[in-house]
Enzyme design. Structure first.
Site, PDB file in Angstrom:
ATOM      1  N   ARG A 102       6.062  12.916   1.359  1.00  0.00           N
ATOM      2  CA  ARG A 102       6.698  13.622   2.468  1.00  0.00           C
ATOM      3  C   ARG A 102       5.714  14.414   3.314  1.00  0.00           C
ATOM      4  NH1 ARG A 102      11.344  15.905  -0.789  1.00  0.00           N
ATOM      5  NH2 ARG A 102      11.932  17.344   0.835  1.00  0.00           N
ATOM      6  N   ARG A 140      27.075  20.553  -1.043  1.00  0.00           N
ATOM      7  CA  ARG A 140      26.492  19.953  -2.246  1.00  0.00           C
ATOM      8  C   ARG A 140      26.592  20.890  -3.456  1.00  0.00           C
ATOM      9  NH1 ARG A 140      20.722  17.441  -2.021  1.00  0.00           N
ATOM     10  NH2 ARG A 140      20.191  19.513  -1.225  1.00  0.00           N
ATOM     11  N   ARG A 142      22.590  24.734  -5.023  1.00  0.00           N
ATOM     12  CA  ARG A 142      21.146  24.924  -5.141  1.00  0.00           C
ATOM     13  C   ARG A 142      20.706  26.095  -4.282  1.00  0.00           C
ATOM     14  NH1 ARG A 142      18.196  19.224  -4.037  1.00  0.00           N
ATOM     15  NH2 ARG A 142      16.941  20.461  -2.587  1.00  0.00           N
ATOM     16  N   ARG A 192      14.113  23.546   6.221  1.00  0.00           N
ATOM     17  CA  ARG A 192      13.796  22.233   5.624  1.00  0.00           C
ATOM     18  C   ARG A 192      13.852  21.129   6.678  1.00  0.00           C
ATOM     19  NH1 ARG A 192      17.969  22.316   0.929  1.00  0.00           N
ATOM     20  NH2 ARG A 192      17.468  20.103   0.682  1.00  0.00           N
TER      21      ARG A 192
HETATM   22  P1  AP5 Z   1      21.787  14.009  -1.684  1.00  0.00           P
HETATM   23  O1  AP5 Z   1      21.894  12.629  -2.220  1.00  0.00           O
HETATM   24  O2  AP5 Z   1      21.643  15.117  -2.644  1.00  0.00           O
HETATM   25  O3  AP5 Z   1      20.656  14.049  -0.546  1.00  0.00           O
HETATM   26  P2  AP5 Z   1      19.071  14.017  -0.672  1.00  0.00           P
HETATM   27  O4  AP5 Z   1      18.586  13.085   0.393  1.00  0.00           O
HETATM   28  O5  AP5 Z   1      18.648  13.751  -2.074  1.00  0.00           O
HETATM   29  O6  AP5 Z   1      18.785  15.500  -0.197  1.00  0.00           O
HETATM   30  P3  AP5 Z   1      17.854  16.637  -0.830  1.00  0.00           P
HETATM   31  O7  AP5 Z   1      18.318  17.933  -0.217  1.00  0.00           O
HETATM   32  O8  AP5 Z   1      17.793  16.517  -2.303  1.00  0.00           O
HETATM   33  O9  AP5 Z   1      16.535  16.233  -0.196  1.00  0.00           O
HETATM   34  P4  AP5 Z   1      15.346  17.112  -0.066  1.00  0.00           P
HETATM   35  O10 AP5 Z   1      14.412  16.063   0.347  1.00  0.00           O
HETATM   36  O11 AP5 Z   1      15.465  18.265   0.848  1.00  0.00           O
HETATM   37  O12 AP5 Z   1      15.218  17.822  -1.499  1.00  0.00           O
HETATM   38  P5  AP5 Z   1      14.246  17.569  -2.691  1.00  0.00           P
HETATM   39  O13 AP5 Z   1      14.918  17.895  -3.940  1.00  0.00           O
HETATM   40  O14 AP5 Z   1      13.594  16.238  -2.547  1.00  0.00           O
HETATM   41  O15 AP5 Z   1      23.056  14.247  -0.749  1.00  0.00           O
HETATM   42  C1  AP5 Z   1      23.308  15.503  -0.137  1.00  0.00           C
HETATM   43  C2  AP5 Z   1      24.785  15.847  -0.215  1.00  0.00           C
HETATM   44  O16 AP5 Z   1      25.526  14.935   0.573  1.00  0.00           O
HETATM   45  C3  AP5 Z   1      25.369  15.753  -1.635  1.00  0.00           C
HETATM   46  O17 AP5 Z   1      26.313  16.780  -1.792  1.00  0.00           O
HETATM   47  C4  AP5 Z   1      26.050  14.368  -1.661  1.00  0.00           C
HETATM   48  O18 AP5 Z   1      27.158  14.348  -2.547  1.00  0.00           O
HETATM   49  C5  AP5 Z   1      26.479  14.226  -0.218  1.00  0.00           C
HETATM   50  N1  AP5 Z   1      26.438  12.846   0.255  1.00  0.00           N
HETATM   51  C6  AP5 Z   1      25.495  11.901  -0.035  1.00  0.00           C
HETATM   52  N2  AP5 Z   1      25.765  10.741   0.588  1.00  0.00           N
HETATM   53  C7  AP5 Z   1      26.900  10.967   1.318  1.00  0.00           C
HETATM   54  C8  AP5 Z   1      27.680  10.155   2.205  1.00  0.00           C
HETATM   55  N3  AP5 Z   1      27.355   8.880   2.446  1.00  0.00           N
HETATM   56  N4  AP5 Z   1      28.762  10.717   2.790  1.00  0.00           N
HETATM   57  C9  AP5 Z   1      29.098  12.016   2.521  1.00  0.00           C
HETATM   58  N5  AP5 Z   1      28.412  12.824   1.701  1.00  0.00           N
HETATM   59  C10 AP5 Z   1      27.317  12.307   1.108  1.00  0.00           C
HETATM   60  O19 AP5 Z   1      13.141  18.664  -2.394  1.00  0.00           O
HETATM   61  C11 AP5 Z   1      13.419  20.048  -2.519  1.00  0.00           C
HETATM   62  C12 AP5 Z   1      12.140  20.848  -2.293  1.00  0.00           C
HETATM   63  O20 AP5 Z   1      11.146  20.470  -3.263  1.00  0.00           O
HETATM   64  C13 AP5 Z   1      11.454  20.619  -0.949  1.00  0.00           C
HETATM   65  O21 AP5 Z   1      12.008  21.439   0.066  1.00  0.00           O
HETATM   66  C14 AP5 Z   1      10.012  21.003  -1.305  1.00  0.00           C
HETATM   67  O22 AP5 Z   1       9.865  22.392  -1.344  1.00  0.00           O
HETATM   68  C15 AP5 Z   1       9.849  20.467  -2.718  1.00  0.00           C
HETATM   69  N6  AP5 Z   1       9.325  19.081  -2.742  1.00  0.00           N
HETATM   70  C16 AP5 Z   1       9.982  17.971  -3.231  1.00  0.00           C
HETATM   71  N7  AP5 Z   1       9.234  16.876  -3.087  1.00  0.00           N
HETATM   72  C17 AP5 Z   1       8.068  17.279  -2.512  1.00  0.00           C
HETATM   73  C18 AP5 Z   1       6.894  16.584  -2.071  1.00  0.00           C
HETATM   74  N8  AP5 Z   1       6.757  15.254  -2.206  1.00  0.00           N
HETATM   75  N9  AP5 Z   1       5.903  17.329  -1.514  1.00  0.00           N
HETATM   76  C19 AP5 Z   1       6.011  18.656  -1.368  1.00  0.00           C
HETATM   77  N10 AP5 Z   1       7.100  19.369  -1.730  1.00  0.00           N
HETATM   78  C20 AP5 Z   1       8.130  18.687  -2.294  1.00  0.00           C
HETATM   79 MG    MG Z   2      17.628  14.871  -3.538  1.00  0.00          MG
END
Ligand code: AP5
Ligand code: MG
Ligand code: ZN
Length: 214
Positions: free
Chosen positions: A88, A127, A160, A171
């Protein structure tokens, strides 16, 4: 098969990853989930990651890439992985492309999910996440069973910390600035499937499976 699930926060990466990883027969590797697991277990990495995650910033690239390198060398990843939330940033993407080349592996496909900002805010604010296993639900679209998490049975299914409206906005800003340009790097290294991430969860799933000919 090595597949990357790409898209903004809330685009449904985590939701779609579960069935997709199962179908592909590869582990689901979500860097955000790994950081949260470390936080729950009180590791040094978890504490450090929390300081970035709580304000919606990216955890530093070197730390994240080291973690992914370790994960890729575990035996269950030998036949491929499904990445969710990695890479990312442009440096992470360049690092990954180089790592795959060096290790004689191929990125078979990138699935990029597009969802407009307004829908993202609605999804993320609804969520709910299991504190024990990380399974995600949505208060309206995919409610957790009254008995608790359908995956692990825990009754602690909560919001969360970084899902508050203020943090979601930062974000989204970080995504636009640091993550969206990653697609340019990936297009040069793999086949990218640009998919509509809106519609019911089952509809999006069908689109992904069709794109990957599964
Ligand atoms: P969900 O499936 O949870 O969405 P997601 O794309 O996984 O969203 P995230 O918020 O988890 O992504 P993110 O990239 O911000 O977080 P991450 O944990 O990677 O769906 C969202 C909601 O919508 C749910 O409630 C679901 O039920 C609903 N939904 C899904 N599909 C739907 C549909 N079709 N219709 C209706 N509702 C629906 O990262 C978190 C933090 O970790 C980052 O901010 C950063 O600080 C750190 N981090 C993680 N990876 C890295 C990296 N590679 N480098 C640096 N920092 C990182
Ligand atoms: Mg996720
Ligand atoms: Zn659970």
């Amino acid at each position: 098969m090595n597949v990357l699930l790409f898209g903004p926060p809330g685009s449904g990466k985590g939701t779609q990853a579960k069935d997709l990883a199962e179908r592909l027969g590869v582990p689901h590797v979500a860097t955000g989930d790994i950081f949260r697991k470390n936080l729950r277990e009180g590791t040094e990495l978890g504490t450090l990651a929390k300081s970035y995650m709580d304000r919606g910033a990216l955890v530093p690239d070197s730390l994240t890439c080291d973690l992914v390198a370790d994960r890729l060398l575990q035996p269950d990843a030998a036949g491929g992985v499904l990445f969710d939330g990695f890479p990312r940033s442009v440096p992470q993407a360049e690092w990954l492309v180089n790592w795959f080349e060096t290790h004689g592996r191929v990125i078979d496909a990138v699935v990029s999910l597009a969802v407009p900002d307004a829908a993202i805010v609605e999804r993320i604010s609804g969520r709910r996440t299991c504190t024990k296993c990380g399974a995600t639900y949505h208060a309206v679209h995919n409610p957790p069973p009254a008995a608790g998490c359908s995956t692990c049975g825990s009754t602690e299914v909560v919001q969360r910390k970084d899902d508050s409206e203020a943090v979601v906005q930062s974000r989204l800003d970080v995504y636009a600035r640091e993550t969206a340009p990653v697609l340019g790097v990936l297009r040069g290294a793999a086949t990218v499937h640009d998919l509509d991430g809106t519609g019911d969860i089952s509809v999006v799933k069908a689109r992904i499976f069709a794109a990957l000919a599964l």
